[in-house]
Design a protein around this motif. Structure first.
Motif, short mmCIF file in Angstrom:
data_model
loop_
_atom_site.label_atom_id
_atom_site.label_comp_id
_atom_site.label_asym_id
_atom_site.label_seq_id
_atom_site.Cartn_x
_atom_site.Cartn_y
_atom_site.Cartn_z
N SER A 94 -54.07 -132.20 -59.51
CA SER A 94 -53.10 -131.12 -59.71
C SER A 94 -53.79 -129.86 -60.21
O SER A 94 -53.44 -128.74 -59.81
CB SER A 94 -52.02 -131.56 -60.71
N GLY A 95 -54.79 -130.02 -61.07
CA GLY A 95 -55.55 -128.86 -61.51
C GLY A 95 -56.32 -128.21 -60.38
O GLY A 95 -56.43 -126.98 -60.31
N THR A 96 -56.80 -129.04 -59.46
CA THR A 96 -57.50 -128.51 -58.28
C THR A 96 -56.56 -127.66 -57.44
O THR A 96 -56.93 -126.57 -56.97
CB THR A 96 -58.05 -129.67 -57.44
N GLY A 97 -55.34 -128.13 -57.24
CA GLY A 97 -54.37 -127.36 -56.47
C GLY A 97 -54.05 -126.03 -57.11
O GLY A 97 -53.96 -125.00 -56.43
N ALA A 98 -53.87 -126.04 -58.44
CA ALA A 98 -53.58 -124.80 -59.15
C ALA A 98 -54.74 -123.82 -59.05
O ALA A 98 -54.54 -122.61 -58.86
CB ALA A 98 -53.26 -125.10 -60.61
N ARG A 99 -55.96 -124.34 -59.13
CA ARG A 99 -57.13 -123.46 -59.04
C ARG A 99 -57.32 -122.89 -57.63
O ARG A 99 -57.85 -121.80 -57.46
CB ARG A 99 -58.39 -124.21 -59.48
N MET A 100 -56.89 -123.64 -56.61
CA MET A 100 -56.96 -123.09 -55.25
C MET A 100 -56.08 -121.85 -55.12
O MET A 100 -56.46 -120.85 -54.50
CB MET A 100 -56.51 -124.15 -54.24
N LEU A 101 -54.88 -121.91 -55.71
CA LEU A 101 -53.99 -120.75 -55.67
C LEU A 101 -54.58 -119.59 -56.46
O LEU A 101 -54.52 -118.43 -56.03
CB LEU A 101 -52.62 -121.14 -56.22
N ALA A 102 -55.16 -119.89 -57.63
CA ALA A 102 -55.78 -118.85 -58.44
C ALA A 102 -56.97 -118.21 -57.71
O ALA A 102 -57.23 -117.01 -57.88
CB ALA A 102 -56.23 -119.42 -59.78
N THR A 103 -57.66 -119.00 -56.91
CA THR A 103 -58.78 -118.46 -56.12
C THR A 103 -58.28 -117.36 -55.17
O THR A 103 -58.89 -116.29 -55.05
CB THR A 103 -59.45 -119.57 -55.32
N GLY A 104 -57.16 -117.63 -54.48
CA GLY A 104 -56.60 -116.62 -53.60
C GLY A 104 -56.22 -115.36 -54.34
O GLY A 104 -56.42 -114.24 -53.85
N MET A 105 -55.68 -115.52 -55.55
CA MET A 105 -55.31 -114.35 -56.35
C MET A 105 -56.53 -113.52 -56.70
O MET A 105 -56.53 -112.29 -56.58
CB MET A 105 -54.59 -114.82 -57.62
N HIS A 106 -57.62 -114.17 -57.14
CA HIS A 106 -58.83 -113.43 -57.51
C HIS A 106 -59.45 -112.74 -56.30
O HIS A 106 -59.94 -111.61 -56.40
CB HIS A 106 -59.84 -114.39 -58.15
N ILE A 107 -59.44 -113.40 -55.16
CA ILE A 107 -60.00 -112.79 -53.95
C ILE A 107 -59.19 -111.56 -53.56
O ILE A 107 -59.74 -110.52 -53.19
CB ILE A 107 -60.03 -113.82 -52.80
N LEU A 108 -57.86 -111.66 -53.66
CA LEU A 108 -57.00 -110.54 -53.28
C LEU A 108 -57.19 -109.35 -54.22
O LEU A 108 -57.39 -108.21 -53.75
CB LEU A 108 -55.54 -110.99 -53.30
#
Length: 401
Positions: A295-309
């Motif tokens: 579940s932490g991995t899934g949350a960090r995937m979304l945060a990755t998109g935010m940082h890239i954007l």
């Protein structure tokens, strides 16, 4: 008639000196990363101690990034042509590696997570999905404007290195926010009692850690804690992180200044480097439990998109500054901080609303629903922006030409 070939040594220019420094930095990073991995296996660790896998994970990522810088420095010194980073099926390879790492990680029992060798999977599930997303963005942007692998190495490592700047500033800001909130509360009617209650709770946890999640939720549900978390995560962290993530573009822009689309990609790769390093540390909170880790991995995937954007938006700001539109970079910074801050605020509202709903009043669940609802809007908007911006800029550039 004979022609004598000149055997003059290569001219040492300022650019070659810089590439030499890049290569030397990469070599030190590689050695430091390997040392960190060796140290993780050498240290005597207790059962359930995550220090070993964390040290090994950071060492592995540092060695990987150091290798990239070392290669970039050597090829830059030799003035060798740099390959293009655009690949047609690269995203599919990274996606396959992401799935493999997730499946293997899910099959390993939680008590094995603390083995330093688990760092291979921990880093993999944080790096490969981010690389998949970046490869798809490059695909949308097109081959002609895709950065070279040397530029990719500089931007990704530059973004990751900004954590060195952000971490001490955020720790200092955390102390300031805690002192400010609790200092004001101590002189407000009723606030002193809440400060005393929280202090007693934390003092008790030093000798007897909380037995269940409800005890932790009691702390999170405190209004003082809610205000402190909001200040730190919704205001301070976005201001600091968005300031530092793309500073490397300011240095790279001295020698080469890409157009709008190229600058967006440069910035996006800075965000990728920052996100991967942050994911390794923040995602470690789920170690020891398979469901928590996934579940932490899934949350960090979304945060990755935010940082890239947000970093891509800052790249557009740098491009505007290079075109002598001085307002572009401050405007892009404000937009990036707003999106980042709203993203974090929604998470704080969701967690705090759930805590207050369990410990105080069920009416607080409305706060949780508000946070979750706005977060879903940001999540849905994120891929539209990540792929829509490069596609639109690609068409705009063609029309401009």
């Amino acid at each position: 008639m004979t022609v004598e070939l000149s055997s003059k040594p290569p001219v040492i220019t300022s650019r070659r000196i810089l590439w030499g420094l890049v290569g030397a930095t990469g070599g030190l990073g590689l050695l430091g990363g390997l040392l960190g991995i060796a140290l993780a296996f050498w240290l005597p660790l207790n059962a359930g101690d995550s220090i070993g896998v964390m040290l090994s994970s950071v060492g592995l990522l540092t060695a990987l990034f150091g290798s990239g810088l070392l290669w970039a420095g050597l090829t830059g010194w030799r003035q060798s042509p740099a390959p293009n980073s655009h690949t047609r099926w690269g995203w599919l390879v990274f996606l396959g590696l992401s799935i493999i790492a997730l499946v293997i990680g899910a099959l390993i029992p939680g008590d094995r997570h603390y083995n330093p060798a688990f760092a291979l999977l921990h880093v993999g599930v944080m790096f490969f999905p981010a690389a998949t997303l970046m490869a798809l963005i490059l695909q949308a942007a097109g081959r002609t404007v895709a950065p070279t692998l040397r530029q990719m190495a500089l931007t990704v490592v530059g973004g990751a290195a900004s954590v060195i700047l952000a971490l001490p500033l955020e720790l200092f800001a955390f102390v300031v926010c805690v002192l400010l909130v609790f200092g004001v509360a101590a002189v407000v009617p009723g606030g002193a009692d809440e400060v005393a209650r929280l202090s007693a709770m934390l003092e008790q946890w030093q000798t007897q850690p909380p037995a269940d999640a409800d005890a932790v939720l009691t702390l999170v549900g405190s209004p003082l804690v809610l205000i402190t978390l909001t200040m730190i995560f919704a205001i301070v962290a976005p201001l600091i992180e968005e300031f530092g993530k793309t500073l490397v573009l300011g240095l790279m822009g001295i020698w080469q200044r890409p157009g709008l689309l190229g600058a967006f990609l440069w910035g996006a790769m800075c965000g990728l480097g920052f996100a991967v390093l942050e994911n390794i540390t923040n995602g470690a909170m789920g170690l020891g439990e398979v469901a928590g880790w996934l579940s932490g991995t899934g949350a960090r995937m979304l945060a990755t998109g935010m940082h890239i954007l947000t970093s891509g938006l800052l790249g557009l700001g740098w491009a505007g500054l290079w075109q002598r539109r001085w307002w572009a970079l401050p405007l892009a910074y404000c937009v990036a901080v707003f999106y980042h801050g709203l993203w974090n605020l929604n998470i704080v509202l969701a967690v705090s609303g759930a805590a207050l709903g369990l410990t105080t009043s069920s009416a607080a669940y409305v706060l949780m629903l508000i946070g979750v609802g706005f977060e879903i809007v940001l999540i849905l908007a994120m891929p539209l922006l990540l792929f829509g911006i490069p596609i639109w800029l690609r068409r705009y550039t063609k029309q401009e030409i």
